[in-house]
Design a protein around this motif. Structure first.
Motif, PDB file in Angstrom:
ATOM      1  N   THR A   1       0.249  -9.201 -10.494  1.00 43.60           N
ATOM      2  CA  THR A   1       0.568 -10.038  -9.332  1.00 43.60           C
ATOM      3  C   THR A   1       0.158  -9.339  -8.044  1.00 43.60           C
ATOM      4  O   THR A   1      -0.447  -9.948  -7.153  1.00 43.60           O
ATOM      5  CB  THR A   1       2.070 -10.368  -9.310  1.00 43.60           C
ATOM      6  OG1 THR A   1       2.398 -11.061 -10.514  1.00 43.60           O
ATOM      7  CG2 THR A   1       2.453 -11.189  -8.100  1.00 43.60           C
ATOM      8  N   ARG A   2       0.464  -8.050  -7.943  1.00 43.07           N
ATOM      9  CA  ARG A   2       0.089  -7.289  -6.740  1.00 43.07           C
ATOM     10  C   ARG A   2      -1.431  -7.194  -6.616  1.00 43.07           C
ATOM     11  O   ARG A   2      -1.982  -7.316  -5.515  1.00 43.07           O
ATOM     12  CB  ARG A   2       0.741  -5.914  -6.762  1.00 43.07           C
ATOM     13  CG  ARG A   2       2.266  -5.975  -6.570  1.00 43.07           C
ATOM     14  CD  ARG A   2       2.912  -4.600  -6.460  1.00 43.07           C
ATOM     15  NE  ARG A   2       2.932  -3.862  -7.701  1.00 43.07           N
ATOM     16  CZ  ARG A   2       3.821  -4.037  -8.686  1.00 43.07           C
ATOM     17  NH1 ARG A   2       4.777  -4.941  -8.555  1.00 43.07           N
ATOM     18  NH2 ARG A   2       3.777  -3.302  -9.783  1.00 43.07           N
TER      19      ARG A   2
ATOM     20  N   ALA B   1      -2.835 -10.534  -5.431  1.00 44.68           N
ATOM     21  CA  ALA B   1      -2.591 -10.759  -4.006  1.00 44.68           C
ATOM     22  C   ALA B   1      -3.625 -10.047  -3.132  1.00 44.68           C
ATOM     23  O   ALA B   1      -3.948 -10.524  -2.042  1.00 44.68           O
ATOM     24  CB  ALA B   1      -1.184 -10.291  -3.633  1.00 44.68           C
ATOM     25  N   LEU B   2      -4.181  -8.947  -3.613  1.00 42.79           N
ATOM     26  CA  LEU B   2      -5.132  -8.165  -2.818  1.00 42.79           C
ATOM     27  C   LEU B   2      -6.588  -8.406  -3.205  1.00 42.79           C
ATOM     28  O   LEU B   2      -7.494  -7.911  -2.541  1.00 42.79           O
ATOM     29  CB  LEU B   2      -4.816  -6.674  -2.982  1.00 42.79           C
ATOM     30  CG  LEU B   2      -3.421  -6.233  -2.522  1.00 42.79           C
ATOM     31  CD1 LEU B   2      -3.165  -4.781  -2.883  1.00 42.79           C
ATOM     32  CD2 LEU B   2      -3.269  -6.462  -1.026  1.00 42.79           C
TER      33      LEU B   2
ATOM     34  N   ALA C   1     -10.043 -12.748  -7.796  1.00 40.47           N
ATOM     35  CA  ALA C   1      -8.798 -13.510  -7.952  1.00 40.47           C
ATOM     36  C   ALA C   1      -9.022 -14.706  -8.868  1.00 40.47           C
ATOM     37  O   ALA C   1      -8.198 -15.000  -9.741  1.00 40.47           O
ATOM     38  CB  ALA C   1      -8.279 -13.963  -6.589  1.00 40.47           C
TER      39      ALA C   1
END
Length: 129
Positions: free
Chosen positions: A23-24, A27-28, A34
């Motif tokens: 998830t982290r 997000a980046l 993604a």
């Protein structure tokens, strides 16, 4: 006789931690990466969503057996079964969009250009004092 120690509980916790890391990273991640992450997660055959749906369906069978034995209340079986069914339906709904994610993930990166100046859109709310 006591039950043997469960090795699956630490395994489930480790998977949950890995999902938090993913998830982290998502997000980046830049858009292509993604999209690749999401397409992989949503793959019904080998992705996280498909495997989690199967896990919940298996959990529903467990809840059904234990409910029929009077160990768990029937509401638990109904709730777990409903969750498994909803996850299955969500997977079906998302199937049509994985192709678009795959396309973005495999797209050739555009040549770098100077970015145009951002233009406010209708979603931007500005306040004046």
């Amino acid at each position: 006789m006591t039950d043997p120690p469960l090795h699956s509980v630490p395994h489930a916790r480790a998977i949950a931690e890995q999902l938090g890391q993913l998830t982290r990273q998502l997000a980046l991640a830049p858009p292509r990466e993604a999209a690749h992450i999401l397409a992989t997660v949503l793959d019904r055959d080998v992705g996280v969503l498909g495997h989690f749906t199967q896990l919940m369906a298996t959990g529903s069978q467990f809840a059904k057996r234990t409910s029929e034995q009077g160990i768990l209340p029937p509401e638990v079986w109904l709730a777990v079964g409903r969750a498994a069914n909803e996850l299955h339906d969500i997977g079906l709904d998302l199937d049509e969009h994985t192709e678009a994610l795959d396309a973005l993930a495999s797209a050739v990166a555009p040549a770098p250009t100077t970015a145009p100046k951002p233009v406010p859109t209708a979603m931007v709310v500005r306040r004046r004092r």
